[in-house]
Design a protein around this motif. Structure first.
Motif, PDB file in Angstrom:
ATOM      1  N   VAL A 293       0.826  -1.300   0.099  1.00 45.76           N
ATOM      2  CA  VAL A 293      -0.022   0.064   0.005  1.00 45.76           C
ATOM      3  C   VAL A 293       0.783   1.326  -0.073  1.00 45.76           C
ATOM      4  O   VAL A 293       1.989   1.419   0.575  1.00 45.76           O
ATOM      5  CB  VAL A 293      -0.963  -0.071   1.117  1.00 45.76           C
ATOM      6  N   ARG A 294       0.376   2.250  -0.759  1.00 48.10           N
ATOM      7  CA  ARG A 294       1.074   3.613  -0.809  1.00 48.10           C
ATOM      8  C   ARG A 294       0.151   4.746  -0.543  1.00 48.10           C
ATOM      9  O   ARG A 294      -0.865   4.793  -1.005  1.00 48.10           O
ATOM     10  CB  ARG A 294       1.643   3.856  -2.146  1.00 48.10           C
ATOM     11  N   ILE A 295       0.931   5.921  -0.030  1.00 46.82           N
ATOM     12  CA  ILE A 295      -0.058   7.004   0.638  1.00 46.82           C
ATOM     13  C   ILE A 295       0.899   8.286   0.164  1.00 46.82           C
ATOM     14  O   ILE A 295       2.017   8.153   0.232  1.00 46.82           O
ATOM     15  CB  ILE A 295      -0.729   6.752   2.110  1.00 46.82           C
ATOM     16  N   SER A 296       0.290   9.266  -0.128  1.00 49.54           N
ATOM     17  CA  SER A 296       0.928  10.441  -0.884  1.00 49.54           C
ATOM     18  C   SER A 296       1.525  11.426   0.235  1.00 49.54           C
ATOM     19  O   SER A 296       2.059  12.547  -0.346  1.00 49.54           O
ATOM     20  CB  SER A 296       0.133  11.029  -1.544  1.00 49.54           C
ATOM     21  N   HIS A 297       1.867  11.092   1.322  1.00 47.12           N
ATOM     22  CA  HIS A 297       2.625  11.981   2.451  1.00 47.12           C
ATOM     23  C   HIS A 297       3.219  11.329   3.422  1.00 47.12           C
ATOM     24  O   HIS A 297       2.757  10.327   3.960  1.00 47.12           O
ATOM     25  CB  HIS A 297       1.534  13.102   3.008  1.00 47.12           C
ATOM     26  N   PHE A 298       4.421  11.802   4.009  1.00 45.95           N
ATOM     27  CA  PHE A 298       4.946  11.462   5.238  1.00 45.95           C
ATOM     28  C   PHE A 298       4.153  11.896   6.221  1.00 45.95           C
ATOM     29  O   PHE A 298       3.747  13.229   5.998  1.00 45.95           O
ATOM     30  CB  PHE A 298       6.384  11.821   5.037  1.00 45.95           C
ATOM     31  N   ARG A 299       4.102  11.340   7.310  1.00 48.86           N
ATOM     32  CA  ARG A 299       3.239  11.863   8.426  1.00 48.86           C
ATOM     33  C   ARG A 299       3.733  13.283   9.002  1.00 48.86           C
ATOM     34  O   ARG A 299       2.841  14.063   9.416  1.00 48.86           O
ATOM     35  CB  ARG A 299       2.944  10.913   9.366  1.00 48.86           C
ATOM     36  N   ASN A 300       5.117  13.528   9.090  1.00 46.44           N
ATOM     37  CA  ASN A 300       5.553  14.784   9.513  1.00 46.44           C
ATOM     38  C   ASN A 300       6.204  15.548   8.628  1.00 46.44           C
ATOM     39  O   ASN A 300       7.118  16.211   8.483  1.00 46.44           O
ATOM     40  CB  ASN A 300       6.405  14.708  10.786  1.00 46.44           C
ATOM     41  N   HIS A 301       5.566  15.486   7.134  1.00 40.48           N
ATOM     42  CA  HIS A 301       6.201  16.282   5.841  1.00 40.48           C
ATOM     43  C   HIS A 301       6.175  17.952   6.396  1.00 40.48           C
ATOM     44  O   HIS A 301       7.194  18.272   5.793  1.00 40.48           O
ATOM     45  CB  HIS A 301       4.986  16.141   4.783  1.00 40.48           C
ATOM     46  N   TYR A 302       5.690  18.042   7.440  1.00 41.62           N
ATOM     47  CA  TYR A 302       5.643  19.883   7.764  1.00 41.62           C
ATOM     48  C   TYR A 302       6.876  20.165   8.363  1.00 41.62           C
ATOM     49  O   TYR A 302       7.192  21.479   8.423  1.00 41.62           O
ATOM     50  CB  TYR A 302       4.538  20.064   8.799  1.00 41.62           C
ATOM     51  N   GLU A 303       7.803  19.299   8.580  1.00 42.35           N
ATOM     52  CA  GLU A 303       9.417  19.523   9.066  1.00 42.35           C
ATOM     53  C   GLU A 303       9.851  20.261   7.881  1.00 42.35           C
ATOM     54  O   GLU A 303      10.846  21.116   8.222  1.00 42.35           O
ATOM     55  CB  GLU A 303       9.985  18.512   9.329  1.00 42.35           C
ATOM     56  N   LEU A 304       9.614  19.937   6.831  1.00 44.51           N
ATOM     57  CA  LEU A 304      10.054  20.772   5.492  1.00 44.51           C
ATOM     58  C   LEU A 304       8.997  21.918   4.848  1.00 44.51           C
ATOM     59  O   LEU A 304       9.444  22.866   4.299  1.00 44.51           O
ATOM     60  CB  LEU A 304      10.230  19.778   4.272  1.00 44.51           C
ATOM     61  N   THR A 305       7.870  21.389   5.071  1.00 45.52           N
ATOM     62  CA  THR A 305       6.696  22.348   4.435  1.00 45.52           C
ATOM     63  C   THR A 305       6.182  23.627   5.110  1.00 45.52           C
ATOM     64  O   THR A 305       5.446  24.280   4.496  1.00 45.52           O
ATOM     65  CB  THR A 305       5.621  21.471   3.973  1.00 45.52           C
TER      66      THR A 305
END
Length: 413
Positions: A85-97
């Motif tokens: 299974v694949r999903i389109s975000h890392f859960r703490n993507h906000y560290e960069l965004t």
């Protein structure tokens, strides 16, 4: 590729919603790939037209979910996902965004580089304007502000996008008035914290084309680190919905080469590659790595009159809604190639250096255009595997790639 700490394996219990479980080993017989997304734009068109993919709605089981970040925040920790299974975000993507986290991580990484590799290597992180988080760094900001009176600063809310809440200022009084406004506004209740902003030195000498500011907006796919040529954003009051207000990066590179020569432009694009690598390295140890996750980042890079690129921000949800026919075709190719790299169909070997418009730039070290292990001893003849802004016959490349993969598969079977 660039990896971070692997998150804990999610155990399966009554509190978890499972996905990808019902097929089990049946997937080996090429079962349809069940996809889900709430985004009704170019992405939906691409997913619906992909051979062997079927759409599921509501609470149906899915193998691939292009979710929005709000779904991720509310559901990720309660969702069990099978291996494929694949999903389109890392859960703490906000560290960069998130603007404040991005700057915090870059500042920390710069200090680390200075300690471990010296000032020269640390200087390779000097691609973001001087930035302070408010209100927590207000006094540090005031100190810097007074050193350079008369320059322009820009205020940006850390968690908003599309230019909302942004304003320019040159006087401290503008900030004190703003602080009073945020504290005294009718909708500001005592139990709601003041919204965090970043105050950032404004780039006052942007590169202009026909009087308009040039902002490069490449997209970058983090699975390993890949790069594709997307667009040059030109904010224009004469925007035409059919023609759009974007240039292909290839066109922009040609334009710059005609004005400044190939060497200056080669340096600019190498500096942009450096931004991608260093920014991702800055969050490598803090992003929670999970093999189920991938991320398509949109980088906003402003180029100044000295052809120096400045990183303004990174977007976790770059716009996938087309603003013109050309933009639609561009985003369609981008998304098709993203799905090729994510490779739900399990066709790739993992050794590919190029997939359509994506180049593999980093794989636990810089990737060379040449075949075989690179000689990094002197880095003299080393050429990084990036073709940003170069001519690329994408369809021909994909045709050759998948033909050779089929031949390899037949030979091994």
């Amino acid at each position: 590729g660039i990896t971070a700490i692997r998150g804990p394996k999610k155990s399966q219990n009554q509190n978890y919603k499972g996905h990808g479980l019902s097929k089990g080993k049946e997937r080996e017989q090429r079962a349809p790939i069940r996809f889900k997304t709430a985004l009704m734009n170019t992405l939906m068109d691409v997913l619906r037209h992909r051979p062997g993919w079927v759409e599921v709605k509501d609470e149906g089981e899915w193998d691939f979910y292009w979710c929005d970040v709000s779904w991720l925040r509310e559901n990720f920790d309660h969702t069990y996902m099978d291996e494929h299974v694949r999903i389109s975000h890392f859960r703490n993507h906000y560290e960069l965004t998130r603007k404040n986290y991005m700057v915090k991580n870059l500042k920390r990484f710069r200090k680390q580089l200075e300690r471990e590799a010296g000032k020269l290597e640390a200087a390779r992180c000097d691609f973001f304007p001087k930035t302070f988080e408010l209100p927590s760094e207000y006094h540090l900001f005031v100190e810097e502000f007074r050193k350079n009176p008369g320059i322009t600063w820009i205020m940006k809310p850390v968690a908003r996008s599309q230019g909302k809440g942004i304003f320019l200022f040159r006087r401290l009084k503008d900030i004190t008035d703003w602080r009073k406004d945020t504290r005294n506004s009718d909708d500001q209740k005592d139990d709601i914290p003041v919204e965090n902003y970043v105050a950032q030195r404004y780039i006052e000498n942007p590169y202009l084309i026909g009087g308009e500011m040039a902002v490069s907006a490449p997209a970058l796919l983090l699975h390993d680190v890949h790069l594709t040529n997307v667009a040059v954003q030109k904010t224009s009051p004469d925007y035409h919905p059919k023609k759009g207000s974007k240039w292909m990066l290839q066109r922009f590179r040609q334009y710059l080469t005609s004005k400044h020569g190939p060497q200056a432009v080669e340096t600019l694009f190498r500096d942009m590659d450096n931004i991608f690598i260093k920014s991702l390295q800055s969050v490598q140890k803090v992003i929670i790595s999970d093999k189920h996750c991938f991320e398509l980042y949109g980088y906003d890079i402003l180029i100044d009159q000295d052809l120096k690129p400045w990183l303004l921000e990174v977007n976790a949800s770059p716009s996938l809604t087309a603003s013109s026919q050309e933009d639609y075709e561009l985003k369609t190719c981008l998304l098709e190639d993203t799905l090729h790299v994510v490779d739900m169909e399990a066709r790739l070997t993992g050794r590919e250096k190029r997939v359509g418009g994506f180049d593999l730039m980093w794989n636990d070290g810089p990737v060379s255009r040449e075949e075989g292990p690179p000689d990094l001893s002197g880095m003299g003849n080393f050429v990084t595997n990036t073709h940003l802004g170069c001519v690329n016959d994408r369809k021909k490349q994909l045709r050759q790639l998948f033909c050779s993969l089929q031949v390899q598969k037949k030979a091994s079977s």
